[in-house]
Design a protein around this motif. Structure first.
Motif, short mmCIF file in Angstrom:
data_model
loop_
_atom_site.label_atom_id
_atom_site.label_comp_id
_atom_site.label_asym_id
_atom_site.label_seq_id
_atom_site.Cartn_x
_atom_site.Cartn_y
_atom_site.Cartn_z
N LEU A 187 31.58 55.36 -19.59
CA LEU A 187 30.82 55.68 -18.37
C LEU A 187 31.77 55.87 -17.18
O LEU A 187 32.89 55.36 -17.17
CB LEU A 187 29.85 54.54 -18.07
CG LEU A 187 28.71 54.32 -19.08
CD1 LEU A 187 27.90 53.08 -18.69
CD2 LEU A 187 27.81 55.55 -19.19
N SER A 188 31.28 56.57 -16.15
CA SER A 188 32.09 56.82 -14.94
C SER A 188 32.05 55.59 -14.03
O SER A 188 31.61 55.66 -12.88
CB SER A 188 31.53 58.03 -14.19
OG SER A 188 31.46 59.15 -14.99
N LEU A 189 32.52 54.45 -14.55
CA LEU A 189 32.46 53.21 -13.78
C LEU A 189 33.32 53.30 -12.53
O LEU A 189 32.98 52.78 -11.47
CB LEU A 189 32.93 52.04 -14.65
CG LEU A 189 32.06 51.80 -15.90
CD1 LEU A 189 32.71 50.75 -16.79
CD2 LEU A 189 30.66 51.37 -15.50
N LYS A 191 33.84 55.78 -10.58
CA LYS A 191 33.12 56.46 -9.50
C LYS A 191 32.00 55.58 -8.95
O LYS A 191 31.61 55.72 -7.79
CB LYS A 191 32.52 57.77 -10.02
CG LYS A 191 33.53 58.77 -10.52
CD LYS A 191 34.13 59.57 -9.39
CE LYS A 191 35.02 60.69 -9.91
NZ LYS A 191 35.74 61.37 -8.83
N LEU A 192 31.46 54.70 -9.79
CA LEU A 192 30.40 53.81 -9.31
C LEU A 192 30.95 52.83 -8.28
O LEU A 192 30.27 52.50 -7.30
CB LEU A 192 29.79 53.04 -10.50
CG LEU A 192 28.71 52.02 -10.15
CD1 LEU A 192 27.48 52.70 -9.55
CD2 LEU A 192 28.29 51.23 -11.40
N LEU A 433 16.42 51.17 -8.90
CA LEU A 433 17.55 51.45 -9.79
C LEU A 433 18.83 50.80 -9.24
O LEU A 433 19.61 50.17 -9.97
CB LEU A 433 17.71 52.97 -9.89
CG LEU A 433 18.75 53.55 -10.83
CD1 LEU A 433 18.49 53.11 -12.26
CD2 LEU A 433 18.72 55.09 -10.75
N LEU B 189 25.16 56.57 -7.61
CA LEU B 189 24.41 56.66 -8.87
C LEU B 189 24.57 58.04 -9.50
O LEU B 189 24.65 58.18 -10.72
CB LEU B 189 22.94 56.35 -8.63
CG LEU B 189 22.66 54.95 -8.09
CD1 LEU B 189 21.20 54.80 -7.71
CD2 LEU B 189 23.05 53.90 -9.11
N LYS B 191 27.10 59.98 -9.54
CA LYS B 191 28.35 60.08 -10.29
C LYS B 191 28.29 59.26 -11.58
O LYS B 191 28.98 59.56 -12.54
CB LYS B 191 29.52 59.58 -9.44
CG LYS B 191 29.74 60.38 -8.16
CD LYS B 191 30.53 61.63 -8.42
CE LYS B 191 30.93 62.30 -7.12
NZ LYS B 191 31.55 63.61 -7.35
N LEU B 192 27.49 58.18 -11.58
CA LEU B 192 27.37 57.36 -12.78
C LEU B 192 26.69 58.14 -13.90
O LEU B 192 27.06 58.02 -15.08
CB LEU B 192 26.58 56.09 -12.47
CG LEU B 192 26.32 55.15 -13.65
CD1 LEU B 192 27.62 54.60 -14.23
CD2 LEU B 192 25.40 54.00 -13.23
N PHE B 193 25.69 58.97 -13.54
CA PHE B 193 24.99 59.73 -14.58
C PHE B 193 25.84 60.88 -15.12
O PHE B 193 25.70 61.25 -16.28
CB PHE B 193 23.65 60.24 -14.04
CG PHE B 193 22.61 59.15 -13.98
CD1 PHE B 193 21.97 58.73 -15.13
CD2 PHE B 193 22.28 58.55 -12.77
CE1 PHE B 193 21.03 57.71 -15.09
CE2 PHE B 193 21.33 57.54 -12.71
CZ PHE B 193 20.70 57.11 -13.87
#
Lengths: 453, 453
Positions: A187-189, A191-192, A433, B189, B191-193
């Motif tokens: 996952l793009s952690l 960027k999170l 969310l 969020l 970017k996470l998706f």
């Protein structure tokens, strides 16, 4: 409540303090909010281990941790809450440049300007340039996903973050990304965490992407009768080329600068555009000529171009003078609203109406090429009624931006000041969310509670 | 288990099918894995509401949902699992270009090439260009955070995603981002998706950032005695300018192309670089001349430059011919490993050793400017022992990339094929963090189980 002395003993020598003057100095960021709380202690970490120890101790006792870089935030994101540990990263400021991979390995307390300088020694460039780049830290830039003037061409902080070390809410240190440029494993952690305002973890190291040094810049200054015409020019320019800067000042901010220090700006202009091109070689002159033609075609009143860096810098100085010029006019509430670029005129006309209705001054400077604006609500210091009107105007501007499909914050972050307006922008499902992510990563809610969302 | 007939009745006419030939056609992506499962049904959604209905029905029954775009994935991310619903987005392909905001509002089934073409009508450009751009969908591009050839200068898919509509695991549709360019309100969020491979939600609409049309390109082709020298040249070029393409072919891939279709490439060259510049105006010639000088200074054997687009296209065709050329040599296992750019030689030398040790051919083409490589493990079709050796080589290459501070996947995604290697790259703490996010967003684990991580 665990014992502060245990924490102090676990940290680097002198990292922990409860000295009242120091605590006072670390309670607030630049918003100088009177709602900032009183910390239990201030920790000035020297190492990632200090950060881990602090978070572990806080987690055990359910003590809030408010992380802090250079304290130059403009949304109250680093304002203390009562009984918290203020965790300052300002002493962690190592910078290592790796020219072969074109990366900077940076501790969070390093200033943006220091990274730029270290990169320049190797002929490289770290583009993100918040106006505060001389005094703001990389950790804060990552926490807010900071922007600046060059992002119209070069993007924002998140576009340059290749790796992060993050201390999670239980004290675990995770290492995300690295010196590779493309990486979609997992996952793009990474960027999170960028833009999470210290609510999900605390950054102890960043690997930043560098690019070749910027080419020389040519500058254009153009005045327009109205902000509508200036904004239409911005849209037209953006369809054909990517200027390296495209800023707008409205009439109120032009006049504030002229009141402060006469620069010969046209006080009667409805708006002024300031553009630069850093295209390589001969293309610089071509781009500036093209922008000049666009300005004239859209009815620019006056248009001036220069390839001389000093002359260009003089005009850029007028733009940068806006904030100190406006600061002299009273107490400020600084907005950061953004809208889709073609809606800039609607936003600016609406802001003028809000200023009039609430009897406050609201000059506007804008990163026009990105649709990101900084309306500055000015009210006389010490006038309680005016302060109430200013706060009302502040809220109305955010509501206006949302109604135009925009955002309450383009680059400063939500912090604590804009938190009330966030649900109006995101809606209940996205808020839910958001809280699910927070709950998953920080179930005790110790990381920067009350900030970000 | 809820009734499939209920689902069919809730969807657009003809969206649901259990017809065996159709199910067979939707079981696999391009990896053609023999481990793909058999779906319960295929849903070809026409609307976001179809996606919501499908996910709600699946959630109620705990039925896995495997989302699917054009089926051009190279990591098995869209391969069915037994008893799942394959949810195809291929029929949702509306594209709307908004030239004023320079955005494309796109349904997930729209092909990358279709978005490029629609943007071009308005003089705009959608840069991300996976080699499969003519047949891959935007939904798949978002799911894998797809890259391509121009990302060395223009970045990857995530850099162009301004907004997403996402159907979550409970059927809720959330709308993230919008037509504004800068927005830091709330967590990242969006970017996470991007890059989550359908494991956190299903994208039903994307708002993509467009930029002005690309300028004409000039092309350079240079051969080198060894990959080391070629890679050192790549590092040197990257320190001084940003080419719009910087590709490498090793000796094995050069020879595979020449075997396939003689193009007059130098079979004795250790490596060939293919570079382009799209700098505006006269700067194009300056950049190409500078790159030529760099190649010669690093000992290039032969170096050829052209400003003629047709001639340049001929050379780019040699690069693109590599995949079909290699495909003729047997069954393939396609890698996507990346390393920090200066470590390209170590990676390529290591891959050659792995090929020899396992008695398989492994030609390599690389997006060299980004350190992202595609070693292609070739083995004779139908030779079970060779297949085992190929699988061993495939694993060894990923381990090698990890040992060099690299990644197992730069742009294709983990899918199902590389899942076993992911913990070796991320480590247990990052894996645990990943699972906490997954648990928070998809507690029943119905979204693309077994893919991504």
């Amino acid at each position: 409540m665990p014992d502060l002395a245990d924490l102090g003993a676990a940290l680097s020598e002198g990292a922990l303090t409860t000295e009242p003057a120091t605590m006072e100095a670390y309670r607030r960021d630049w918003t100088q909010s009177d709602t900032a709380g009183m910390p239990l202690a201030v920790v000035r970490a020297r190492t990632a281990a200090d950060v881990q120890e602090t978070v572990r101790w806080a987690s055990a006792g359910g003590v809030p941790v408010v992380p802090r870089g250079a304290g130059s935030g403009l949304s109250g994101g680093s304002n203390a809450v009562d009984g918290c540990i203020v965790l300052s990263l300002e002493r962690m400021r190592a910078i290592e440049i790796d020219p072969a991979t074109r990366t900077a390995i940076v501790e969070p307390g390093a200033l943006n300007a220091e990274v730029k300088m270290a990169a320049a020694v190797e002929g490289l460039w770290y583009p993100p340039d918040p106006s505060s780049f001389e005094i703001c830290s990389i950790g804060g830039n990552v926490a807010t996903n900071a922007g600046g003037l060059c992002c119209v061409k070069y993007g924002v902080t998140t576009d340059y973050v290749l790796g992060l070390d993050v201390v999670l809410a239980d004290g675990t240190l995770v290492r995300l990304g690295g010196q590779r440029i493309k990486d979609v494993a997992g996952l793009s952690l990474l960027k999170l965490f960028v833009g999470s305002e210290g609510t999900l973890g605390i950054v102890t190291r960043a690997i930043l992407r560098l690019v070749p040094a910027q080419s020389p810049r040519a500058t254009l200054v153009a005045t327009f009768a109205t902000v509508e015409v200036a904004a239409r020019t911005v849209v037209a320019i953006g369809r054909t080329l990517r200027p390296s800067m495209l800023e707008l000042m409205d009439q109120a901010s032009i006049n504030a600068v002229e009141d402060y220090q006469s620069m010969g700006l046209d006080r009667t202009a409805g708006a002024m555009l300031l553009a630069q091109s850093d295209a390589p070689g001969g293309a610089r002159a071509e781009e500036i000529a093209h922008m000049e033609q666009m300005c004239l075609a859209h009815g620019s009143v006056e248009c001036f171009v220069t390839d001389d860096p000093d002359e260009g810098e003089m005009f850029a100085a007028a733009r940068r003078a806006a904030f100190p010029a406006i600061e002299r006019r009273g107490s400020l509430m600084l907005e950061d609203v953004g809208v889709p670029v073609p809606l800039l005129p609607e936003l600016l006309v609406g802001i003028a109406a809000i200023a009039e209705r609430n009897a406050v001054e609201i000059p506007v400077v804008a990163h026009a090429g990105d649709g990101n604006t900084h309306p500055i609500v000015v009210h006389p210091a010490g006038d309680a009624a005016a302060r109430v009107r200013a706060a009302q105007a502040f809220s109305e501007i955010m509501a206006l931006a949302i109604s135009l499909g925009g955002t309450i914050t383009g680059e400063h972050g939500v912090g604590r000041l804009k938190r009330a307006a966030l649900p109006d922008q995101l809606g209940p499902d996205v808020m839910a969310l958001t809280h699910r992510i927070k709950q998953a990563l920080d179930p005790k809610g110790i990381l920067n509670p009350g900030a970000g969302f």
